[in-house]
Design a protein around this motif. Structure first.
Motif, PDB file in Angstrom:
ATOM      1  N   ARG A   1      -0.865   4.546  -5.460  1.00  0.00           N
ATOM      2  CA  ARG A   1      -0.159   5.599  -6.184  1.00  0.00           C
ATOM      3  C   ARG A   1       1.252   5.715  -5.642  1.00  0.00           C
ATOM      4  NH1 ARG A   1      -0.315  10.999  -3.894  1.00  0.00           N
ATOM      5  NH2 ARG A   1      -1.371  10.948  -1.889  1.00  0.00           N
ATOM      6  N   MET A   2       2.110   6.372  -6.406  1.00  0.00           N
ATOM      7  CA  MET A   2       3.505   6.546  -6.027  1.00  0.00           C
ATOM      8  C   MET A   2       3.706   7.966  -5.523  1.00  0.00           C
ATOM      9  SD  MET A   2       6.424   4.994  -5.873  1.00  0.00           S
ATOM     10  CE  MET A   2       6.612   3.682  -7.034  1.00  0.00           C
ATOM     11  N   LYS A   3       4.391   8.122  -4.392  1.00  0.00           N
ATOM     12  CA  LYS A   3       4.720   9.440  -3.874  1.00  0.00           C
ATOM     13  C   LYS A   3       6.053   9.346  -3.138  1.00  0.00           C
ATOM     14  CE  LYS A   3       3.138  13.221  -1.034  1.00  0.00           C
ATOM     15  NZ  LYS A   3       2.148  13.681  -0.060  1.00  0.00           N
ATOM     16  N   ASP A   4       6.987  10.175  -3.554  1.00  0.00           N
ATOM     17  CA  ASP A   4       8.300  10.237  -2.899  1.00  0.00           C
ATOM     18  C   ASP A   4       8.961   8.861  -2.783  1.00  0.00           C
ATOM     19  OD1 ASP A   4       7.948  12.989  -2.576  1.00  0.00           O
ATOM     20  OD2 ASP A   4       6.980  12.721  -0.615  1.00  0.00           O
ATOM     21  N   ASN A   5       8.972   8.111  -3.877  1.00  0.00           N
ATOM     22  CA  ASN A   5       9.612   6.794  -3.937  1.00  0.00           C
ATOM     23  C   ASN A   5       8.988   5.794  -2.954  1.00  0.00           C
ATOM     24  OD1 ASN A   5      11.397   5.135  -5.287  1.00  0.00           O
ATOM     25  ND2 ASN A   5      12.986   5.382  -3.742  1.00  0.00           N
ATOM     26  N   THR A   6       7.712   5.975  -2.659  1.00  0.00           N
ATOM     27  CA  THR A   6       6.974   5.075  -1.787  1.00  0.00           C
ATOM     28  C   THR A   6       5.604   4.836  -2.411  1.00  0.00           C
ATOM     29  OG1 THR A   6       8.082   5.984   0.168  1.00  0.00           O
ATOM     30  CG2 THR A   6       6.046   4.805   0.553  1.00  0.00           C
ATOM     31  N   ILE A   7       5.143   3.603  -2.338  1.00  0.00           N
ATOM     32  CA  ILE A   7       3.798   3.292  -2.821  1.00  0.00           C
ATOM     33  C   ILE A   7       2.827   3.576  -1.675  1.00  0.00           C
ATOM     34  CG2 ILE A   7       2.241   1.470  -3.606  1.00  0.00           C
ATOM     35  CD1 ILE A   7       4.715   0.050  -4.780  1.00  0.00           C
TER      36      ILE A   7
ATOM     37  N   VAL B   1       4.372   1.611   1.431  1.00  0.00           N
ATOM     38  CA  VAL B   1       5.194   0.482   1.020  1.00  0.00           C
ATOM     39  C   VAL B   1       6.507   1.031   0.469  1.00  0.00           C
ATOM     40  CG1 VAL B   1       5.312  -1.599  -0.392  1.00  0.00           C
ATOM     41  CG2 VAL B   1       3.092  -0.781   0.441  1.00  0.00           C
ATOM     42  N   LYS B   2       7.602   0.764   1.174  1.00  0.00           N
ATOM     43  CA  LYS B   2       8.910   1.291   0.794  1.00  0.00           C
ATOM     44  C   LYS B   2       9.610   0.319  -0.153  1.00  0.00           C
ATOM     45  CE  LYS B   2       9.379   3.963   4.960  1.00  0.00           C
ATOM     46  NZ  LYS B   2      10.181   4.281   6.116  1.00  0.00           N
ATOM     47  N   PRO B   3      10.502   0.828  -1.009  1.00  0.00           N
ATOM     48  CA  PRO B   3      11.178  -0.031  -1.997  1.00  0.00           C
ATOM     49  C   PRO B   3      11.911  -1.212  -1.378  1.00  0.00           C
ATOM     50  CG  PRO B   3      11.680   2.281  -2.403  1.00  0.00           C
ATOM     51  CD  PRO B   3      10.913   2.226  -1.124  1.00  0.00           C
ATOM     52  N   GLY B   4      12.560  -0.996  -0.253  1.00  0.00           N
ATOM     53  CA  GLY B   4      13.297  -2.085   0.393  1.00  0.00           C
ATOM     54  C   GLY B   4      12.400  -3.218   0.836  1.00  0.00           C
ATOM     55  N   GLU B   5      11.213  -2.874   1.292  1.00  0.00           N
ATOM     56  CA  GLU B   5      10.275  -3.906   1.740  1.00  0.00           C
ATOM     57  C   GLU B   5       9.751  -4.728   0.568  1.00  0.00           C
ATOM     58  OE1 GLU B   5      10.118  -4.495   5.010  1.00  0.00           O
ATOM     59  OE2 GLU B   5      11.533  -2.826   5.076  1.00  0.00           O
ATOM     60  N   VAL B   6       9.507  -4.056  -0.571  1.00  0.00           N
ATOM     61  CA  VAL B   6       9.084  -4.789  -1.772  1.00  0.00           C
ATOM     62  C   VAL B   6      10.192  -5.749  -2.197  1.00  0.00           C
ATOM     63  CG1 VAL B   6       8.449  -4.572  -4.203  1.00  0.00           C
ATOM     64  CG2 VAL B   6       7.490  -2.995  -2.525  1.00  0.00           C
ATOM     65  N   TRP B   7      11.430  -5.293  -2.140  1.00  0.00           N
ATOM     66  CA  TRP B   7      12.559  -6.154  -2.498  1.00  0.00           C
ATOM     67  C   TRP B   7      12.625  -7.365  -1.566  1.00  0.00           C
ATOM     68  CZ3 TRP B   7      15.207  -7.015  -6.587  1.00  0.00           C
ATOM     69  CH2 TRP B   7      16.332  -7.806  -6.513  1.00  0.00           C
ATOM     70  N   LYS B   8      12.420  -7.147  -0.270  1.00  0.00           N
ATOM     71  CA  LYS B   8      12.445  -8.251   0.685  1.00  0.00           C
ATOM     72  C   LYS B   8      11.355  -9.271   0.356  1.00  0.00           C
ATOM     73  CE  LYS B   8      14.194  -5.442   4.489  1.00  0.00           C
ATOM     74  NZ  LYS B   8      13.818  -4.764   5.756  1.00  0.00           N
ATOM     75  N   VAL B   9      10.151  -8.776   0.026  1.00  0.00           N
ATOM     76  CA  VAL B   9       9.048  -9.680  -0.319  1.00  0.00           C
ATOM     77  C   VAL B   9       9.395 -10.474  -1.575  1.00  0.00           C
ATOM     78  CG1 VAL B   9       6.655  -9.768  -1.140  1.00  0.00           C
ATOM     79  CG2 VAL B   9       7.250  -8.368   0.836  1.00  0.00           C
ATOM     80  N   LEU B  10       9.998  -9.814  -2.566  1.00  0.00           N
ATOM     81  CA  LEU B  10      10.371 -10.523  -3.797  1.00  0.00           C
ATOM     82  C   LEU B  10      11.356 -11.647  -3.522  1.00  0.00           C
ATOM     83  CD1 LEU B  10      10.671  -7.632  -6.399  1.00  0.00           C
ATOM     84  CD2 LEU B  10       8.915  -9.401  -6.273  1.00  0.00           C
ATOM     85  N   THR B  11      12.258 -11.445  -2.562  1.00  0.00           N
ATOM     86  CA  THR B  11      13.230 -12.507  -2.250  1.00  0.00           C
ATOM     87  C   THR B  11      12.573 -13.672  -1.518  1.00  0.00           C
ATOM     88  OG1 THR B  11      13.906 -11.499  -0.147  1.00  0.00           O
ATOM     89  CG2 THR B  11      15.125 -10.846  -2.132  1.00  0.00           C
ATOM     90  N   MET B  12      11.378 -13.469  -0.988  1.00  0.00           N
ATOM     91  CA  MET B  12      10.664 -14.526  -0.271  1.00  0.00           C
ATOM     92  C   MET B  12       9.849 -15.422  -1.201  1.00  0.00           C
ATOM     93  SD  MET B  12       9.343 -12.071   2.865  1.00  0.00           S
ATOM     94  CE  MET B  12       8.060 -13.170   3.378  1.00  0.00           C
TER      95      MET B  12
END
Length: 190
Positions: A127-133, A149-160
């Motif tokens: 679920r989503m809460k305060d811009n964090t999964i 799971v923070k947005p920046g970490e998801v972005w980092k994983v996507l770049t990998m």
């Protein structure tokens, strides 16, 4: 997920109602596009608002999308004023409506394994809460945990993600769908 896809079908329907005026369509093409658009919008909204999912409206939207795409091809070939807009919107509406029927089953959990087949993480909810999964999970079959799971970490994983993984993802998802469908069939037979 099905309701999100159905809202997208409704948006395509609204687009069809608006665009004949933008593209200055002929009377026949205008009437058909507006009627099909209104019906798609109604089907998409009604299907998204269902409390208990019934696929009949999605099947109707899929059939209407196919008919609209065929009308676009025929109307374009015969010079009746239909064109690329009807073809593209009809094809997308048919595809989205067909996809909506596939996202109707929700699963209670998902598991991720190590090389030997031992469960490493059993995901129980997202679920989503305060811009964090927030992911409720059982780690190593013994440690209940909430993973943030923070947005920046998801972005980092996507770049990998390498390009070969992206290319193989459609087949991977189809295989996953078939596997889940087979599991559901086994459970219903039992």
């Amino acid at each position: 997920m099905a309701s999100i896809v159905n809202v997208m079908v409704a948006i395509l329907g609204v687009w069809l109602v608006i665009t004949p005026y933008l593209f200055e369509s002929r009377a026949v093409a205008l009437a058909i596009a507006m009627t099909a658009g209104a019906i798609l919008a109604i089907l998409g909204i009604a299907s998204a608002k269902q409390k208990e999912y019934k696929p009949a409206m999605d099947y109707a939207a899929c059939a209407l999308g196919v008919a609209l795409a065929v009308w676009g091809i025929v109307g374009w070939a015969l010079g009746l004023g239909a064109g690329l807009n009807e073809i593209i919107v009809g094809a997308f509406a048919a595809l989205l409506a067909a996809l909506a029927t596939r996202f109707t089953v929700t699963y209670d959990a998902a598991s991720f394994y190590d090389r030997g087949g031992a469960p490493m993480v059993d995901v129980q909810s997202l679920r989503m809460k305060d811009n964090t999964i927030l992911m409720k999970a059982l780690l190593l079959q013994s440690m209940p945990s909430t993973v943030y799971v923070k947005p920046g970490e998801v972005w980092k994983v996507l770049t990998m993600i390498p390009s070969d993984l992206i290319r193989s993802l459609p087949g991977f998802l189809v295989a996953g769908y078939k596997e889940c469908k087979a599991e559901s069939a086994k459970k219903s037979d039992a």
